[in-house]
Design a protein around this motif. Structure first.
Motif, PDB file in Angstrom:
ATOM      1  N   TYR A 179       4.393   7.807  -8.368  1.00 16.83           N
ATOM      2  CA  TYR A 179       4.909   6.436  -8.394  1.00 16.83           C
ATOM      3  C   TYR A 179       5.591   6.092  -7.147  1.00 16.83           C
ATOM      4  O   TYR A 179       5.566   4.912  -6.803  1.00 16.83           O
ATOM      5  N   THR A 180       5.984   6.945  -6.305  1.00 15.02           N
ATOM      6  CA  THR A 180       6.742   6.572  -4.946  1.00 15.02           C
ATOM      7  C   THR A 180       5.583   5.830  -3.974  1.00 15.02           C
ATOM      8  O   THR A 180       5.700   4.780  -3.659  1.00 15.02           O
ATOM      9  N   TYR A 181       4.413   6.721  -4.235  1.00 18.54           N
ATOM     10  CA  TYR A 181       3.304   5.945  -3.311  1.00 18.54           C
ATOM     11  C   TYR A 181       2.875   4.750  -4.183  1.00 18.54           C
ATOM     12  O   TYR A 181       2.566   3.575  -3.211  1.00 18.54           O
ATOM     13  N   LEU A 182       2.516   4.531  -5.240  1.00 24.09           N
ATOM     14  CA  LEU A 182       1.972   3.460  -6.031  1.00 24.09           C
ATOM     15  C   LEU A 182       2.898   2.271  -5.461  1.00 24.09           C
ATOM     16  O   LEU A 182       2.457   1.180  -5.330  1.00 24.09           O
ATOM     17  N   LYS A 183       4.270   2.617  -5.481  1.00 22.69           N
ATOM     18  CA  LYS A 183       5.357   1.306  -5.684  1.00 22.69           C
ATOM     19  C   LYS A 183       5.287   0.685  -4.414  1.00 22.69           C
ATOM     20  O   LYS A 183       5.433  -0.279  -3.886  1.00 22.69           O
ATOM     21  N   SER A 184       5.104   1.669  -3.303  1.00 17.38           N
ATOM     22  CA  SER A 184       5.170   1.448  -1.916  1.00 17.38           C
ATOM     23  C   SER A 184       4.125   0.480  -1.546  1.00 17.38           C
ATOM     24  O   SER A 184       4.051  -0.330  -0.563  1.00 17.38           O
ATOM     25  N   GLN A 185       2.814   0.627  -2.357  1.00 16.60           N
ATOM     26  CA  GLN A 185       1.566   0.050  -2.059  1.00 16.60           C
ATOM     27  C   GLN A 185       1.584  -1.566  -2.553  1.00 16.60           C
ATOM     28  O   GLN A 185       1.067  -2.420  -2.267  1.00 16.60           O
ATOM     29  N   LYS A 186       2.335  -1.675  -3.914  1.00 12.17           N
ATOM     30  CA  LYS A 186       2.364  -2.839  -4.660  1.00 12.17           C
ATOM     31  C   LYS A 186       3.609  -3.075  -5.266  1.00 12.17           C
ATOM     32  O   LYS A 186       3.907  -2.374  -6.289  1.00 12.17           O
ATOM     33  N   GLU A 189       3.569  -0.599 -17.378  1.00  8.22           N
ATOM     34  CA  GLU A 189       3.135  -1.164 -16.179  1.00  8.22           C
ATOM     35  C   GLU A 189       1.900  -0.309 -15.641  1.00  8.22           C
ATOM     36  O   GLU A 189       1.802   0.914 -15.750  1.00  8.22           O
ATOM     37  N   LYS A 190       1.024  -1.075 -15.116  1.00  9.31           N
ATOM     38  CA  LYS A 190      -0.562  -0.439 -14.691  1.00  9.31           C
ATOM     39  C   LYS A 190      -0.665  -0.902 -13.176  1.00  9.31           C
ATOM     40  O   LYS A 190      -0.400  -1.810 -12.696  1.00  9.31           O
ATOM     41  N   PHE A 191      -1.079   0.241 -12.512  1.00 11.99           N
ATOM     42  CA  PHE A 191      -1.804   0.182 -11.085  1.00 11.99           C
ATOM     43  C   PHE A 191      -3.220   0.431 -11.168  1.00 11.99           C
ATOM     44  O   PHE A 191      -3.754   1.470 -11.652  1.00 11.99           O
ATOM     45  N   VAL A 224      -4.748   0.785  -3.445  1.00  8.13           N
ATOM     46  CA  VAL A 224      -4.212   0.189  -4.710  1.00  8.13           C
ATOM     47  C   VAL A 224      -4.521  -1.362  -4.693  1.00  8.13           C
ATOM     48  O   VAL A 224      -4.155  -2.184  -3.814  1.00  8.13           O
ATOM     49  N   TYR A 225      -5.363  -1.551  -5.509  1.00  8.05           N
ATOM     50  CA  TYR A 225      -5.899  -3.142  -5.847  1.00  8.05           C
ATOM     51  C   TYR A 225      -5.113  -3.983  -6.259  1.00  8.05           C
ATOM     52  O   TYR A 225      -4.808  -5.168  -5.854  1.00  8.05           O
ATOM     53  N   GLU A 226      -4.259  -3.611  -7.637  1.00  7.43           N
ATOM     54  CA  GLU A 226      -3.441  -4.751  -7.992  1.00  7.43           C
ATOM     55  C   GLU A 226      -2.412  -3.804  -9.086  1.00  7.43           C
ATOM     56  O   GLU A 226      -2.443  -2.673  -9.306  1.00  7.43           O
TER      57      GLU A 226
END
Length: 162
Positions: free
Chosen positions: A109-116, A129-131, A139-141
């Motif tokens: 989640y640290t990574y995903l949130k940093s991307q979007k 919430e969805k990635f 991370v597309y969206e």
């Protein structure tokens, strides 16, 4: 060193064993923070439908149970899995229960949130919430909790064809 993409990460599965996201490389991945006692819990049905529709084309959903929002995921991993299977027929992988915000947040989640970021904020606001991650690990969206799983299908199809 910065994480190059999603597939460089690892996380604990429901048996508390470390698994590499590299096993999903080349697939389109939807990561969702899930909870059993949330107003959005019924999205499990839509997520399972989406999974069944596209899994044979290289799509996977990974559910990360989280109890950070209103204590809506109080069970242990076995209870969570049983609830999901009995009530929604869930067959996509469920991971170990994690924090998605704060000092103990899971590195995924640290990574995903940093991307979007969502509305310029990195924080996860609520359950479901969805990635969506492309085949190359980018991370597309990011989708809000209110986004119905079926409305993501067009993006899944686009990434599967890419």
């Amino acid at each position: 060193m910065a994480t190059p993409n999603f597939f460089a990460l690892s996380a604990k599965d429901k048996k508390h064993e470390e698994i590499s996201m590299k096993q999903f490389e080349g697939k389109v991945v939807l990561v969702v923070n899930v909870a059993s006692k949330c107003g959005f819990t019924k999205q499990y049905a839509g997520l399972e439908e989406l999974y069944k529709k596209y899994k044979d084309q290289g799509f996977v959903i990974i559910g990360f149970p989280c109890n950070q929002f209103g204590g809506q995921e109080p069970g242990d991993n076995d209870e969570i899995e049983s609830f999901c299977q009995v009530n929604f027929g869930v067959t996509f992988p469920l991971m170990d229960k994690v924090d998605v915000n704060g000092d103990n947040e899971d590195p995924v989640y640290t990574y995903l949130k940093s991307q979007k970021k969502s509305l310029m904020m990195a924080r996860i606001k609520w359950n479901f919430e969805k990635f969506l991650i492309a085949k190359d690990g980018t991370v597309y969206e990011r989708y809000a909790s209110t986004t119905a799983p079926e409305s993501i299908a067009k993006d899944v199809e686009k990434l599967l064809k890419a």
